[in-house]
Design an enzyme around this catalytic site. Structure first.
Site, PDB file in Angstrom:
ATOM      1  N   SER A   1       1.103   6.072  -3.661  1.00 44.59           N
ATOM      2  CA  SER A   1       1.750   7.386  -3.737  1.00 44.59           C
ATOM      3  C   SER A   1       2.435   7.572  -5.082  1.00 44.59           C
ATOM      4  CB  SER A   1       2.791   7.547  -2.622  1.00 44.59           C
ATOM      5  OG  SER A   1       2.164   7.501  -1.373  1.00 44.59           O
TER       6      SER A   1
ATOM      7  N   GLU B   1       2.853   1.811  -4.130  1.00 39.34           N
ATOM      8  CA  GLU B   1       2.116   1.861  -5.388  1.00 39.34           C
ATOM      9  C   GLU B   1       1.188   3.093  -5.454  1.00 39.34           C
ATOM     10  OE1 GLU B   1       2.252  -0.147  -8.032  1.00 39.34           O
ATOM     11  OE2 GLU B   1       0.442   0.543  -9.057  1.00 39.34           O
TER      12      GLU B   1
ATOM     13  N   GLU C   1       4.406  13.288   1.613  1.00 40.72           N
ATOM     14  CA  GLU C   1       5.143  13.017   0.373  1.00 40.72           C
ATOM     15  C   GLU C   1       4.644  13.927  -0.755  1.00 40.72           C
ATOM     16  OE1 GLU C   1       6.187   8.272   1.195  1.00 40.72           O
ATOM     17  OE2 GLU C   1       4.580   8.776  -0.178  1.00 40.72           O
TER      18      GLU C   1
ATOM     19  N   ALA D   1       0.838  -1.205   0.000  1.00 33.59           N
ATOM     20  CA  ALA D   1       0.000   0.000   0.000  1.00 33.59           C
ATOM     21  C   ALA D   1       0.870   1.252   0.000  1.00 33.59           C
ATOM     22  CB  ALA D   1      -0.920   0.000   1.216  1.00 33.59           C
TER      23      ALA D   1
ATOM     24  N   CYS E   1      -7.284   4.609   4.911  1.00 33.32           N
ATOM     25  CA  CYS E   1      -5.839   4.410   4.749  1.00 33.32           C
ATOM     26  C   CYS E   1      -5.025   4.714   6.013  1.00 33.32           C
ATOM     27  CB  CYS E   1      -5.348   5.312   3.610  1.00 33.32           C
ATOM     28  SG  CYS E   1      -3.585   5.200   3.320  1.00 33.32           S
TER      29      CYS E   1
END
Lengths: 404, 66
Positions: free
Chosen positions: A246, A244, A362, A241, A353
């Site tokens: 981000s 992929e 990020e 998780a 999430c």
């Protein structure tokens, strides 16, 4: 209407030609009038698909809606997931509260707002280093390979304590796991390989702990709280998780900004708060989780004039809900100054999430840094030449050729 | 504005701590919400309303509006 008509559309469905940022038209045209409808999936079953924003909130908070993918009739993503489900131990992904709550709380510590904010300088440095390397290399470059994929992979590897040298191995295996065309056999093999790798890492950290999340999980195994299999599952979930999703947001977000120079200009001038706000709008607008989250009803549920019967599958399709005109004004307009905060890009309910604060940091670092360090960045191709991930559970671009 | 929380429902998503850090914090060990003050100070009301709106577990309540 509770009996599905024979002309039920197949899901997943492609986005429209020439509209790569918009969810598929058959889902969007009905969302205001029909926030729930039926689709046909790979095994011929016809679960509900929920595209309405408020209906998603109601269902994802409803204790009669289960995420237990071992229940008969569960609308799995693909044959591979159906084959794997019975072999997976109880974990954060396949349990409901209160069992889910215990699993979730074991995994949350590294992703609190404070812990993640403390990593902001690391994200900044990694981003600048990756961009320095890209601009020192040949043009055009692939932004996915140069930045979008390595940045989140480095970050989640660092947090977990997975040696970055092994990233090619797990990226390849993870890609099989989320390919909606994966066969049962291929998915099982990939799952087993990843599990074996992470179980091995847990055992190493049980003997010699370091300052990382796998060591935290290993300590729980040593304390008899969980087994090695559970610890490996937790680590695998975070690893997959964590990179992929981000990566897709960075690749697709850069593209949408290059295609919308007015919005990019606003981002270039933005202060930290405005950047944070813009990131929420990008999360809403791009809707990268387009494969729909899967649930099953454990009792009859009355909602939006329909009755979901016990045992029926439910697909929660976030990308369309993020364009629900009842929740968002001018939903098809990218407007980085709007308040998009109620978006479902990270889902909603107990399974929202875990890594969302890391993803936010990020993205808040990446977008301003890209356009500050490489101010002349431009697309080195035309948008119609770009391959989009129509067939993946998460949407994005396979490559993003750029020049400067 | 009086604020209350249900720690049992909290999933540690951290959205409240982001929206109104003067009012909400997270426990270090599991991210569960900690209410720093049951009475939202002046200037934090919008943040608290935002936190209520985005909490994925609907674990935050405004008891008295003022």
């Amino acid at each position: 209407m509770t009996e599905p008509a024979t002309d039920v559309p197949y899901f997943p469905m492609p986005r429209a030609e020439g509209c790569p940022f918009d969810p598929p038209p058959p889902l969007r045209t009905t969302v205001a009038e029909r926030p729930l409808s039926r689709v046909r999936i790979w095994n011929g079953s016809t679960p509900w698909i929920v595209t309405g924003h408020r209906e998603q909130r109601a269902l994802l908070a409803d204790p009669r809606v289960s995420v237990d993918d071992r229940l008969p009739g569960f609308p799995h993503w693909h044959e591979g997931m159906a084959a794997m489900a019975p072999h997976r131990p109880d974990a954060v992904f396949n349990t409901d509260p209160p069992v889910h709550t215990q699993h979730r709380r074991r995994m949350t510590a590294p992703f609190t707002v404070k812990r993640v904010q403390a990593m902001r300088p690391v994200v900044q440095k990694m981003t600048e280093d990756l961009l320095d390397r890209m601009v020192a290399g040949p043009q055009p470059a692939d932004l996915v390979e140069a930045l979008a994929l390595p940045l989140p992979t480095l970050m989640i590897s660092e947090i977990l304590g997975v040696p970055y040298e092994d990233h090619e191995f797990f990226q390849k295996q993870a890609a099989i796991g989320i390919d909606s065309n994966a066969t049962g056999e291929a998915a099982m093999k990939a799952f087993a390989a990843q599990n074996e790798y992470l179980a091995g890492l847990v055992q190493k950290r049980m003997a010699a702990p370091q300052d990382d999340v796998v060591s935290d999980f290993a300590a729980r195994v040593n304390a008899g709280e969980i087994g090695v299999a559970e610890a490996a599952q937790m680590a695998l979930g975070l690893l997959v998780a964590g990179h992929e999703t981000s990566a897709n947001m960075i690749g697709l977000g850069t593209l949408v900004l290059l295609e919308n120079p007015d919005q990019l200009a606003l981002l270039r001038e933005a202060d930290d708060d405005a950047v944070a706000n813009a990131v929420e709008e990008l999360l809403r607008y791009l809707g990268i989780i387009h494969g729909a989250q899967r649930r099953i009803a454990t009792a009859d549920i009355d909602i939006a004039g329909e009755v979901i019967r016990a045992g029926e599958g439910i697909l929660i399709e976030f990308a369309t809900a993020n364009r629900d005109p009842r929740t968002f004004d001018r939903p098809d307009e990218l407007d980085v100054r709007r308040s998009a905060r109620e978006h479902h890009a990270f889902g909603y309910g107990a399974h929202q999430c875990i890594g969302q604060q890391l993803a936010r940091v990020e993205l808040q670092v990446v977008f301003p840094t890209i356009f500050r360090r490489v101010p002349a960045l431009r697309l080195a191709t035309t948008i119609d030449q770009i391959r989009f991930k129509q067939d993946r559970l998460a949407y994005g671009v396979y490559e993003l050729p750029v020049a400067w | 504005m009086r604020v209350s929380i249900e720690q049992d429902k909290c999933i540690g998503a951290g959205q409240c701590a982001l929206a109104a850090p003067e009012v909400f914090d997270q426990r270090d060990e599991d991210g569960v919400v900690v209410l720093l003050t049951p009475s939202a100070p002046a200037g934090t009301q919008d943040g608290v309303r935002h936190a209520v709106a985005v909490c994925p577990a609907a674990a935050i309540h405004i008891d008295v509006e003022d």
